[in-house]
Design a protein around this motif. Sequence first.
Motif, mmCIF file in Angstrom:
data_model
loop_
_atom_site.group_PDB
_atom_site.id
_atom_site.type_symbol
_atom_site.label_atom_id
_atom_site.label_comp_id
_atom_site.label_asym_id
_atom_site.label_seq_id
_atom_site.Cartn_x
_atom_site.Cartn_y
_atom_site.Cartn_z
ATOM 1 N N PHE A 62 97.561 46.734 29.047
ATOM 2 C CA PHE A 62 96.189 46.763 28.537
ATOM 3 C C PHE A 62 95.568 45.367 28.469
ATOM 4 O O PHE A 62 94.350 45.208 28.627
ATOM 5 N N THR A 63 96.399 44.352 28.249
ATOM 6 C CA THR A 63 95.861 42.993 28.219
ATOM 7 C C THR A 63 95.445 42.545 29.621
ATOM 8 O O THR A 63 94.487 41.787 29.781
ATOM 9 N N GLY A 64 96.167 43.009 30.637
ATOM 10 C CA GLY A 64 95.776 42.706 32.012
ATOM 11 C C GLY A 64 94.439 43.335 32.367
ATOM 12 O O GLY A 64 93.601 42.720 33.033
ATOM 13 N N GLU A 65 94.239 44.578 31.907
ATOM 14 C CA GLU A 65 92.950 45.244 32.149
ATOM 15 C C GLU A 65 91.818 44.478 31.470
ATOM 16 O O GLU A 65 90.731 44.297 32.050
ATOM 17 N N ALA A 66 92.046 44.034 30.237
ATOM 18 C CA ALA A 66 91.023 43.275 29.512
ATOM 19 C C ALA A 66 90.721 41.954 30.215
ATOM 20 O O ALA A 66 89.557 41.538 30.301
ATOM 21 N N LEU A 67 91.759 41.302 30.718
ATOM 22 C CA LEU A 67 91.569 40.042 31.427
ATOM 23 C C LEU A 67 90.675 40.227 32.643
ATOM 24 O O LEU A 67 89.730 39.463 32.860
ATOM 25 N N GLU A 68 90.964 41.240 33.447
ATOM 26 C CA GLU A 68 90.163 41.475 34.648
ATOM 27 C C GLU A 68 88.704 41.760 34.299
ATOM 28 O O GLU A 68 87.786 41.268 34.966
ATOM 29 N N LYS A 69 88.486 42.563 33.258
ATOM 30 C CA LYS A 69 87.106 42.866 32.860
ATOM 31 C C LYS A 69 86.379 41.609 32.411
ATOM 32 O O LYS A 69 85.203 41.406 32.742
ATOM 33 N N MET A 70 87.062 40.746 31.646
ATOM 34 C CA MET A 70 86.427 39.510 31.191
ATOM 35 C C MET A 70 86.035 38.622 32.369
ATOM 36 O O MET A 70 84.930 38.072 32.402
ATOM 37 N N LEU A 71 86.945 38.468 33.327
ATOM 38 C CA LEU A 71 86.637 37.633 34.486
ATOM 39 C C LEU A 71 85.462 38.211 35.272
ATOM 40 O O LEU A 71 84.605 37.473 35.758
ATOM 41 N N ASP A 72 85.429 39.533 35.385
ATOM 42 C CA ASP A 72 84.300 40.184 36.053
ATOM 43 C C ASP A 72 83.004 39.895 35.300
ATOM 44 O O ASP A 72 81.964 39.603 35.906
#
Length: 306
Positions: A62-72
């Motif tokens: 879930f932290t990886g998903e959050a990271l990708e969304k933030m970078l987007d």
Amino acid sequence: MIYTVTFNPSLDYVIGAEKLEPGKINRTTRENIYPGGKGNNVSVVLSNLGHKSKALGFVSGFTGEALEKMLDDFGCYTDFIQLDNGFTRINVKINAGEETEINGQGPKISEEAIGKLYEKLDVLTKGDVLVLAGSIPNTLPEDIYERIMARLDGRGIRIVVDATKDLLMNVLKYHPFLIKPNNHELGDMFGVQLETDEEIIEYAGKLKEMGARNVLISMAGDGAILLDEHGKVYQGRPPKGEVLNSVGAGDSMVAGFVTGYLNTGDYEKAFELGIATGSASAFEYWLAEKEDVVKLLKKEPELYGL
């Protein structure tokens, strides 16, 4: 296209406190969560300065998903490899008069996942820029930087390496476009303590002799020194300001340098924009935005392509 690689990215939980007392309950005065990792920092600042980049690396949970969304949300393209174990680490950055960091370990990276990264890098072509930044987790081969650069050697890709000691020294034979050690790391590479600008220039020159095209030495509050591929030496001092945060300042300098060079083809302007961008991030609680950088430039921003 510009590509960045972060082998062990993170979510950075950045907090401020009046003081930090071990063994007691501590209250925050501010808190934020940001996408972390040196390559990701470079991607965010590049985006802030008008250059899209694609962030590569490994994420999980879930932290990886959050990271990708933030970078987007910060305007970066992402093409991470999903791991099936663990979760992308959370790093805690505490500023309570002095900076304290607690960094997570991150998930295990398999040989299969490494192979997928190679496949993504194989699409790079002449004129692309690749930024390899930061340390590597212990689940990766110690020579991963070398393997990547050997694989891409001779293809006209401008590779930027921001790493320490052996990680950096071992790739010089592949003639990286830019390397950015700080003055302390430079001394460690040669087992010496560097006291003067003249000594720093001397040992930065040795890195050029060993294969680096351009050597950018960051020196925190003392500014930076650049030895460019044409043999010219540039020295610059940072603008005045209150340092609020040192995390990401060096990555910001890299992003500013790359932006300045791509926009103008001029190493002096790239160097000046690098110093301004690194300083702008140091004067903020997180990474600099374009207006923060423009305020610190000594010349018109149009001269840097901003």
